[in-house]
Design an enzyme around this catalytic site. Structure first.
Site, PDB file in Angstrom:
ATOM      1  N   TYR A  32     -23.589   6.586   6.683  1.00 18.18           N
ATOM      2  CA  TYR A  32     -22.273   6.062   7.069  1.00 18.18           C
ATOM      3  C   TYR A  32     -21.377   7.255   7.407  1.00 18.18           C
ATOM      4  O   TYR A  32     -20.284   7.432   6.871  1.00 18.18           O
ATOM      5  CB  TYR A  32     -21.670   5.167   5.980  1.00 18.18           C
ATOM      6  CG  TYR A  32     -20.865   4.046   6.574  1.00 18.18           C
ATOM      7  CD1 TYR A  32     -21.488   2.978   7.220  1.00 18.18           C
ATOM      8  CD2 TYR A  32     -19.473   4.064   6.548  1.00 18.18           C
ATOM      9  CE1 TYR A  32     -20.751   1.954   7.807  1.00 18.18           C
ATOM     10  CE2 TYR A  32     -18.732   3.048   7.133  1.00 18.18           C
ATOM     11  CZ  TYR A  32     -19.378   2.001   7.760  1.00 18.18           C
ATOM     12  OH  TYR A  32     -18.637   1.001   8.339  1.00 18.18           O
ATOM     13  N   LEU A  33     -21.906   8.067   8.307  1.00 15.31           N
ATOM     14  CA  LEU A  33     -21.345   9.402   8.547  1.00 15.31           C
ATOM     15  C   LEU A  33     -19.982   9.348   9.218  1.00 15.31           C
ATOM     16  O   LEU A  33     -19.712   8.498  10.066  1.00 15.31           O
ATOM     17  CB  LEU A  33     -22.321  10.215   9.409  1.00 15.31           C
ATOM     18  CG  LEU A  33     -23.736  10.350   8.831  1.00 15.31           C
ATOM     19  CD1 LEU A  33     -24.622  11.176   9.775  1.00 15.31           C
ATOM     20  CD2 LEU A  33     -23.717  10.974   7.442  1.00 15.31           C
ATOM     21  N   GLU A  35     -16.248  12.183  10.034  1.00 14.98           N
ATOM     22  CA  GLU A  35     -15.881  13.556  10.419  1.00 14.98           C
ATOM     23  C   GLU A  35     -16.137  14.580   9.307  1.00 14.98           C
ATOM     24  O   GLU A  35     -16.372  15.751   9.591  1.00 14.98           O
ATOM     25  CB  GLU A  35     -14.401  13.614  10.807  1.00 14.98           C
ATOM     26  CG  GLU A  35     -14.077  12.924  12.115  1.00 14.98           C
ATOM     27  CD  GLU A  35     -14.724  13.618  13.311  1.00 14.98           C
ATOM     28  OE1 GLU A  35     -14.662  14.851  13.376  1.00 14.98           O
ATOM     29  OE2 GLU A  35     -15.298  12.915  14.161  1.00 14.98           O
ATOM     30  N   HIS A  37     -18.724  14.561   7.161  1.00 14.92           N
ATOM     31  CA  HIS A  37     -20.143  14.915   7.291  1.00 14.92           C
ATOM     32  C   HIS A  37     -20.341  15.781   8.548  1.00 14.92           C
ATOM     33  O   HIS A  37     -21.095  16.750   8.544  1.00 14.92           O
ATOM     34  CB  HIS A  37     -21.013  13.667   7.435  1.00 14.92           C
ATOM     35  CG  HIS A  37     -20.943  12.717   6.279  1.00 14.92           C
ATOM     36  ND1 HIS A  37     -20.288  11.522   6.345  1.00 14.92           N
ATOM     37  CD2 HIS A  37     -21.473  12.784   5.026  1.00 14.92           C
ATOM     38  CE1 HIS A  37     -20.413  10.874   5.187  1.00 14.92           C
ATOM     39  NE2 HIS A  37     -21.122  11.616   4.363  1.00 14.92           N
ATOM     40  N   GLN A  61     -29.082   8.043  -8.396  1.00 16.36           N
ATOM     41  CA  GLN A  61     -27.786   8.613  -8.762  1.00 16.36           C
ATOM     42  C   GLN A  61     -26.721   7.527  -8.973  1.00 16.36           C
ATOM     43  O   GLN A  61     -25.562   7.831  -9.233  1.00 16.36           O
ATOM     44  CB  GLN A  61     -27.318   9.663  -7.749  1.00 16.36           C
ATOM     45  CG  GLN A  61     -26.894   9.131  -6.401  1.00 16.36           C
ATOM     46  CD  GLN A  61     -26.634  10.253  -5.416  1.00 16.36           C
ATOM     47  OE1 GLN A  61     -27.538  11.008  -5.056  1.00 16.36           O
ATOM     48  NE2 GLN A  61     -25.395  10.398  -4.978  1.00 16.36           N
ATOM     49  N   GLY A 147     -20.021  19.451   0.794  1.00 17.26           N
ATOM     50  CA  GLY A 147     -18.566  19.392   0.937  1.00 17.26           C
ATOM     51  C   GLY A 147     -17.864  19.650  -0.385  1.00 17.26           C
ATOM     52  O   GLY A 147     -18.332  19.216  -1.448  1.00 17.26           O
ATOM     53  N   SER A 185     -13.998   9.382   3.374  1.00 20.25           N
ATOM     54  CA  SER A 185     -15.091   8.987   2.501  1.00 20.25           C
ATOM     55  C   SER A 185     -15.712   7.715   3.039  1.00 20.25           C
ATOM     56  O   SER A 185     -15.004   6.836   3.553  1.00 20.25           O
ATOM     57  CB  SER A 185     -14.547   8.723   1.084  1.00 20.25           C
ATOM     58  OG  SER A 185     -15.497   8.005   0.327  1.00 20.25           O
TER      59      SER A 185
HETATM   60  P1  AMP Z   1     -22.130  11.622   0.896  1.00 19.42           P
HETATM   61  O1  AMP Z   1     -22.745  10.997   2.100  1.00 19.42           O
HETATM   62  O2  AMP Z   1     -20.850  10.974   0.475  1.00 19.42           O
HETATM   63  O3  AMP Z   1     -23.111  11.831  -0.229  1.00 19.42           O
HETATM   64  O4  AMP Z   1     -21.686  13.084   1.336  1.00 19.42           O
HETATM   65  C1  AMP Z   1     -22.615  13.984   1.885  1.00 19.42           C
HETATM   66  C2  AMP Z   1     -21.982  15.347   1.959  1.00 19.42           C
HETATM   67  O5  AMP Z   1     -20.811  15.283   2.784  1.00 19.42           O
HETATM   68  C3  AMP Z   1     -21.519  15.862   0.588  1.00 19.42           C
HETATM   69  O6  AMP Z   1     -21.803  17.245   0.498  1.00 19.42           O
HETATM   70  C4  AMP Z   1     -20.041  15.599   0.620  1.00 19.42           C
HETATM   71  O7  AMP Z   1     -19.295  16.466  -0.198  1.00 19.42           O
HETATM   72  C5  AMP Z   1     -19.716  15.822   2.083  1.00 19.42           C
HETATM   73  N1  AMP Z   1     -18.464  15.131   2.433  1.00 19.42           N
HETATM   74  C6  AMP Z   1     -18.190  13.822   2.267  1.00 19.42           C
HETATM   75  N2  AMP Z   1     -16.921  13.555   2.637  1.00 19.42           N
HETATM   76  C7  AMP Z   1     -16.381  14.742   3.017  1.00 19.42           C
HETATM   77  C8  AMP Z   1     -15.090  15.141   3.481  1.00 19.42           C
HETATM   78  N3  AMP Z   1     -14.086  14.272   3.621  1.00 19.42           N
HETATM   79  N4  AMP Z   1     -14.901  16.440   3.796  1.00 19.42           N
HETATM   80  C9  AMP Z   1     -15.908  17.344   3.635  1.00 19.42           C
HETATM   81  N5  AMP Z   1     -17.140  17.028   3.201  1.00 19.42           N
HETATM   82  C10 AMP Z   1     -17.376  15.759   2.895  1.00 19.42           C
END
Ligand code: AMP
Length: 281
Positions: A32-33, A35, A37, A61, A147, A185
């Site tokens: 669900y990528l 900006e 990501h 997790q 991130g 997010s």
């Molecule tokens: P997730 O898909 O939520 O597990 O996130 C995957 C990676 O993207 C993780 O390293 C997160 O910290 C990073 N990430 C998610 N949201 C953001 C954001 N708003 N800014 C920077 N990195 C992000």
């Protein structure tokens, strides 16, 4: 761009790249990528010859009470974003591909996982460490990108790599926000219009806390109190935690005499959102 569902397929491809002397960057995600990501993928593309993005909603997790089933998914859109960002390979395994029925081996961590999200989600980081370890073994990256949005996760992964002598460089990337301040997010999609407005108390509290530390206030308690007041100004907000910890060890620390992480987790309605800032003296 290659789309690969199997562990063996990714291993075969990265071995071929390695034999050509190409460097590999890995961006682990749950899909669900957005900006946020994309900023990690862009950085990885700028620093490596080939970039692997994993899209995997990692069941281990999530606690049984959490949002594994409802976690948003849109793999076609994810592939378009990865392709536009010039990723080389998207790894999209299903849960059975990653976890055999008799899967028995976990990577666990003390100390760094005790506070903040580790306290509210006691099995979370065991699941994160285990899957990230597996992804490192599968994609064999030179560098992996995480991130600061998930700051404790970044600290945990750095500690795992150090403690277990893993051959990968961990690159931390800044938080990407919406124009009004809300940290991007995948879970923001859960918010109703009213909740989306209320969610601004998170970034408002973060900006206020940062401003206070920048103005020279070094009493953590005072800063955390002000932040809590801002968050609780919304009737829809319920605090999980508002804390200040040492940035490297994630131990509670309320004096700003070393690099600190100020981190918050807040329920807006039923949606749990996190945000943070790091302050270096
Ligand atoms: P997730 O898909 O939520 O597990 O996130 C995957 C990676 O993207 C993780 O390293 C997160 O910290 C990073 N990430 C998610 N949201 C953001 C954001 N708003 N800014 C920077 N990195 C992000």
């Amino acid at each position: 761009m290659i789309i690969e569902n199997t562990v063996e397929g990714v291993k075969r491809q990265v071995k071929a790249w390695k034999s050509e002397g190409l460097s590999i960057g890995l961006v682990p995600t749950m899909g669900y990528l957005h900006e946020g990501h994309k900023s990690l993928i862009d950085r990885a593309v700028s620093e490596n010859d080939r970039v692997v993005v994993s899209v995997f909603v990692n069941p281990i997790q999530f606690a049984p009470t959490e949002d594994l089933e409802s976690y948003p998914r849109d793999f076609d859109a994810d592939c378009r974003l990865c392709e536009d960002a010039k990723a080389s390979l998207v790894f999209h395994p299903d849960a059975d591909e990653m976890y055999d029925g008799d899967f028995s081996t976990f990577v666990d961590m003390d100390n760094v996982t005790k506070e903040l999200c580790g306290k509210s989600r006691p099995t979370h980081f065991r699941g994160v460490c285990t899957v990230v370890n597996k992804l490192f073994n599968i994609a064999m990256p030179d560098r992996a990108y995480f991130g600061q949005k998930d700051a404790q996760q970044l600290a945990v992964i750095r500690r795992m790599v150090r403690d277990l002598n893993m051959n990968v460089e961990i690159v931390g990337c800044p938080i990407i926000r919406e124009a009004d301040g809300l940290a991007k997010s995948s879970r923001n999609t859960y918010l109703s219009d009213e909740e989306r407005k209320a969610a601004l108390v998170l970034s408002k509290a973060i900006f206020k806390g940062k401003e206070m530390l920048e103005s020279g206030i070094s009493d953590g308690e005072e800063v955390l109190e002000q932040m809590k007041e801002i968050i609780l100004s919304s009737p829809l907000a319920k605090i999980d935690y508002v804390e200040m910890v040492k940035w490297d060890s994630i131990e509670i620390h309320h004096t700003v005499d070393c690099p600190v992480l100020v981190a918050i987790a807040v329920y807006i309605g039923r949606t749990r959102l996190i945000d943070n800032f790091i302050f270096e003296v």
